[in-house]
Design an enzyme around this catalytic site. Sequence first.
Site, PDB file in Angstrom:
ATOM      1  CG  HIS A 104      -1.935   1.140   1.246  1.00 32.40           C
ATOM      2  ND1 HIS A 104      -3.283   0.795   1.692  1.00 32.40           N
ATOM      3  CD2 HIS A 104      -1.716   2.444   1.400  1.00 32.40           C
ATOM      4  CE1 HIS A 104      -3.843   2.121   1.599  1.00 32.40           C
ATOM      5  NE2 HIS A 104      -2.832   2.761   1.637  1.00 32.40           N
ATOM      6  CG  HIS A 106       4.625   2.713   2.764  1.00 34.99           C
ATOM      7  ND1 HIS A 106       3.998   1.698   2.096  1.00 34.99           N
ATOM      8  CD2 HIS A 106       5.717   2.470   3.369  1.00 34.99           C
ATOM      9  CE1 HIS A 106       4.998   0.572   2.168  1.00 34.99           C
ATOM     10  NE2 HIS A 106       6.019   1.139   2.805  1.00 34.99           N
TER      11      HIS A 106
HETATM   12  P1  5GP Z   1       8.413  -1.020   3.530  1.00 40.22           P
HETATM   13  O1  5GP Z   1       8.973  -2.121   4.151  1.00 40.22           O
HETATM   14  O2  5GP Z   1       7.236  -1.547   2.830  1.00 40.22           O
HETATM   15  O3  5GP Z   1       8.922   0.136   2.758  1.00 40.22           O
HETATM   16  O4  5GP Z   1       7.627  -0.395   4.931  1.00 40.22           O
HETATM   17  C1  5GP Z   1       6.538  -0.865   5.664  1.00 40.22           C
HETATM   18  C2  5GP Z   1       6.992  -0.390   7.093  1.00 40.22           C
HETATM   19  O5  5GP Z   1       5.910  -0.609   7.781  1.00 40.22           O
HETATM   20  C3  5GP Z   1       8.133  -0.813   8.109  1.00 40.22           C
HETATM   21  O6  5GP Z   1       9.081   0.210   8.170  1.00 40.22           O
HETATM   22  C4  5GP Z   1       7.610  -1.467   9.072  1.00 40.22           C
HETATM   23  O7  5GP Z   1       8.418  -1.358  10.068  1.00 40.22           O
HETATM   24  C5  5GP Z   1       6.313  -0.934   9.120  1.00 40.22           C
HETATM   25  N1  5GP Z   1       5.314  -1.491   9.827  1.00 40.22           N
HETATM   26  C6  5GP Z   1       4.934  -2.786   9.490  1.00 40.22           C
HETATM   27  N2  5GP Z   1       3.794  -3.384  10.243  1.00 40.22           N
HETATM   28  C7  5GP Z   1       3.297  -2.189  11.064  1.00 40.22           C
HETATM   29  C8  5GP Z   1       2.410  -2.157  12.110  1.00 40.22           C
HETATM   30  O8  5GP Z   1       1.573  -3.000  12.358  1.00 40.22           O
HETATM   31  N3  5GP Z   1       2.054  -0.948  12.435  1.00 40.22           N
HETATM   32  C9  5GP Z   1       2.943   0.034  12.224  1.00 40.22           C
HETATM   33  N4  5GP Z   1       3.023   1.280  12.742  1.00 40.22           N
HETATM   34  N5  5GP Z   1       4.172  -0.063  11.135  1.00 40.22           N
HETATM   35  C10 5GP Z   1       4.219  -1.095  10.505  1.00 40.22           C
HETATM   36 ZN    ZN Z   2      -4.165  -0.646   1.360  1.00 45.89          ZN
END
Ligand code: 5GP
Ligand code: ZN
Length: 120
Positions: A104, A106
Amino acid sequence: MSNVQNYDPDCLFCKIVRGDIPSDKVYEDELCYAFRDIDPQAPTHILVVPKTHIASCGAVTAENAGLVGYIFTVIAQIAAAEGLDKGWRVVSNVGPDGGQSVPHLHFHILGGRCLSGQMG
Ligand code: 5GP
Ligand code: ZN
């Protein structure tokens, strides 16, 4: 609880936006939601997401580009409100090789320490 357009029942961040999973909210308006990362990589580590489900930066189109541009105005406001006056970083990971773990769109706001030279 917030309404999520294109709600994906399997999407963690859709559930967070809806309030089905708790989060440490930093900012919310009708278009986007910001909350603190559960595993912070810097003293300030905030995630900013659109309320509508968009998979990643790879799914940005002419139709949703205005929303993405708007989110950047919110990112700047959040960074200022967090007092990141010495600078900060905004990151959006795309796909497996980009390190994206939640599909999603972000944007990570990272700040509160010197980040220079660390690009992964
Ligand atoms: P990505 O790895 O997709 O760029 O970033 C996803 C982020 O979401 C990671 O930094 C991870 O720590 C964070 N994250 C994963 N699960 C949760 C959650 O349940 N709550 C929060 N606040 N952050 C989350
Ligand atoms: Zn979503």
